[in-house]
Scaffold this motif. Sequence first.
Motif, PDB file in Angstrom:
ATOM      1  N   LEU A 244     107.479 -45.751  10.041  1.00  0.00           N
ATOM      2  CA  LEU A 244     108.844 -45.953   9.560  1.00  0.00           C
ATOM      3  C   LEU A 244     108.892 -45.887   8.050  1.00  0.00           C
ATOM      4  CD1 LEU A 244     111.843 -46.758   9.922  1.00  0.00           C
ATOM      5  CD2 LEU A 244     111.100 -49.153   9.932  1.00  0.00           C
ATOM      6  N   ILE A 255     114.305 -54.751  11.568  1.00  0.00           N
ATOM      7  CA  ILE A 255     113.251 -53.898  12.110  1.00  0.00           C
ATOM      8  C   ILE A 255     112.565 -54.627  13.259  1.00  0.00           C
ATOM      9  CG2 ILE A 255     111.128 -52.661  11.568  1.00  0.00           C
ATOM     10  CD1 ILE A 255     112.070 -52.547   8.662  1.00  0.00           C
ATOM     11  N   LEU A 260     104.626 -50.672  15.527  1.00  0.00           N
ATOM     12  CA  LEU A 260     104.600 -50.022  14.221  1.00  0.00           C
ATOM     13  C   LEU A 260     103.219 -50.142  13.566  1.00  0.00           C
ATOM     14  CD1 LEU A 260     106.828 -48.546  12.585  1.00  0.00           C
ATOM     15  CD2 LEU A 260     106.963 -50.577  11.154  1.00  0.00           C
ATOM     16  N   LEU A 263     104.422 -48.627   7.584  1.00  0.00           N
ATOM     17  CA  LEU A 263     105.737 -49.042   7.105  1.00  0.00           C
ATOM     18  C   LEU A 263     105.844 -48.780   5.611  1.00  0.00           C
ATOM     19  CD1 LEU A 263     108.501 -50.499   7.387  1.00  0.00           C
ATOM     20  CD2 LEU A 263     107.285 -52.651   6.972  1.00  0.00           C
ATOM     21  N   VAL A 275     112.422 -58.093   8.702  1.00  0.00           N
ATOM     22  CA  VAL A 275     111.261 -57.564   9.415  1.00  0.00           C
ATOM     23  C   VAL A 275     110.750 -58.605  10.397  1.00  0.00           C
ATOM     24  CG1 VAL A 275     108.943 -56.614   9.184  1.00  0.00           C
ATOM     25  CG2 VAL A 275     110.653 -56.152   7.425  1.00  0.00           C
ATOM     26  N   LEU A 281     100.399 -53.473  12.612  1.00  0.00           N
ATOM     27  CA  LEU A 281     100.561 -52.807  11.328  1.00  0.00           C
ATOM     28  C   LEU A 281      99.207 -52.522  10.681  1.00  0.00           C
ATOM     29  CD1 LEU A 281     103.080 -51.900   9.792  1.00  0.00           C
ATOM     30  CD2 LEU A 281     102.961 -54.012   8.468  1.00  0.00           C
ATOM     31  N   THR A 284     100.911 -50.468   4.759  1.00  0.00           N
ATOM     32  CA  THR A 284     102.236 -50.913   4.336  1.00  0.00           C
ATOM     33  C   THR A 284     102.439 -50.649   2.850  1.00  0.00           C
ATOM     34  OG1 THR A 284     102.049 -52.719   5.950  1.00  0.00           O
ATOM     35  CG2 THR A 284     103.851 -52.843   4.356  1.00  0.00           C
TER      36      THR A 284
END
Length: 388
Positions: A244, A255, A260, A263, A275, A281, A284
Amino acid sequence: MAIGGSVLSCFCLFPFSVSRKDKSQSSGRSSSFRLSNSEEVDRISSLPDEVICHILSFIPTKEVVTTSVLSTRWRTLWTSVLALDFEDNWPCFFNTNFASIVGSILDQRRAKSINRLCIHNHNKSFSIELIGTLVSTAVAQNLQELDLFCYYYLEVTLPNILFTCKTISILKLSFGSTINLNGVSSIHLPSLKVLHLYLLYLADDEPVMRFFSGCPILEELCYEEVKSNNSTSFKICMPLLKKLHLKCHDKRVQIVTPSLEYLQVQETKVCDTLVCNLPNLIKTHVDIYFDKCEQEYVSKLFNGIHHTNFLELSTYTTEVLADSSFGFPEFHNLVHLKLCLSTIDYCFLIQLMLTKCPKLQILDIDKVYEESAERKRTLPTTPVPKLS
C-alpha cells in the motif's frame, strides 16, 4: 492509410543487422564473432516470431510499426504484437489525424488478443471517444494490463465494460480531472491484483468504496492525490492486500489490511491515517506531519506498525516524534532503521529508538544538518543492541 508502407515507417529503424565486412577489424574479438567471408549477421531476425513479438511489446507502438520496412519478413510482424503503447507525439501526414492512424493500426492487427494497453496523452490528441474505443476493444480481447495517463479533460467517463473485465490484472488510472464512476452500474474485477489511482477527482467517496469491494484479490494499491467533495472517513479494508502506497490530504483513511507487508505513508497528516494492527508488516516508510493537539494519533500510528522489520522515518516524521510525548512502542522485529534528521539535537531520539529496538542490526542516519559549526555533537549514551 496503410501504416506498414507509409512515410511514418521512416522515422525509427532498429540496428538489427550487424555488418562484418572486414575480418581484420574483428581480430581482437572472440573467435565466436569472426566470419570467414563478407556477410551480414541478423541474429534477431533468426528468432521465432513469438519471441520477436514479445521483444516488440516493450516499446511504443509507433516504433513497432516502423519495423515493417526492415524486410519482407518484418512487413507484418508488428500486427501480431500483443501490446499497444500509444503516445500523443505521432507525426501525421497527408491530411490524416491521430484518430485515423490509431484506427488503421487496429484494423491491420492480426492478433486476437491485447495483453497490455498503454495510453499516455499530454496534448489532448486523444478524444474521450477514442479512449473509450481503445479500452472497449482491448477489454473485448482479453486485456490484462491497462495504463491510462490522460490530462486536459474536465471529466472522464470510462466504458462500463472495463469495470467487469474478468482478465485484467493491472489497472493504472491517472487523469488530473474528474472521473465519473457514478454511472457504473457494476464493479467486479475478479483478476485484478495491482491498482494505481493517481490525481483523480471524485464527486464523493462511495464509488471508490465500491471499486475496492469489487477487487476481491487485490494485492497492491497506490492511492495518491485522490480527492473528493466528501470529507468523511472511509476504510481501505482488503484482506489480501500486501502493498500500500498512501498519499492523501483531504479525508481520513482507516487501513484495515491484516496481510499487508509493505506500507508507504507519504506527505500525509497523521490524524488522517488510522492504522490498525499490521502483524505481517515487513517494510515501512513513514512521512507524516501533525499539529500538537493530535499526538494521540501519532501513538496509534506507531502502535499499528510496530511489527515491521524495516522502518524509514522522513525528516518531518522525526520532527513529529521529537515533539511528541507519547509512550513509544517496542519494535521487537525491527532489524533495519533509517532516520532522516534535520538537526543534531535529535540524538535523544536515536537513543530512544535504540532502547525500543532490541533486534536492531542496521542503523542509517541521513540528512543531518548542523545549524551551527560551534554546536557540540552529543552522541547517544545507550549502546547499540548486540546482535543475537
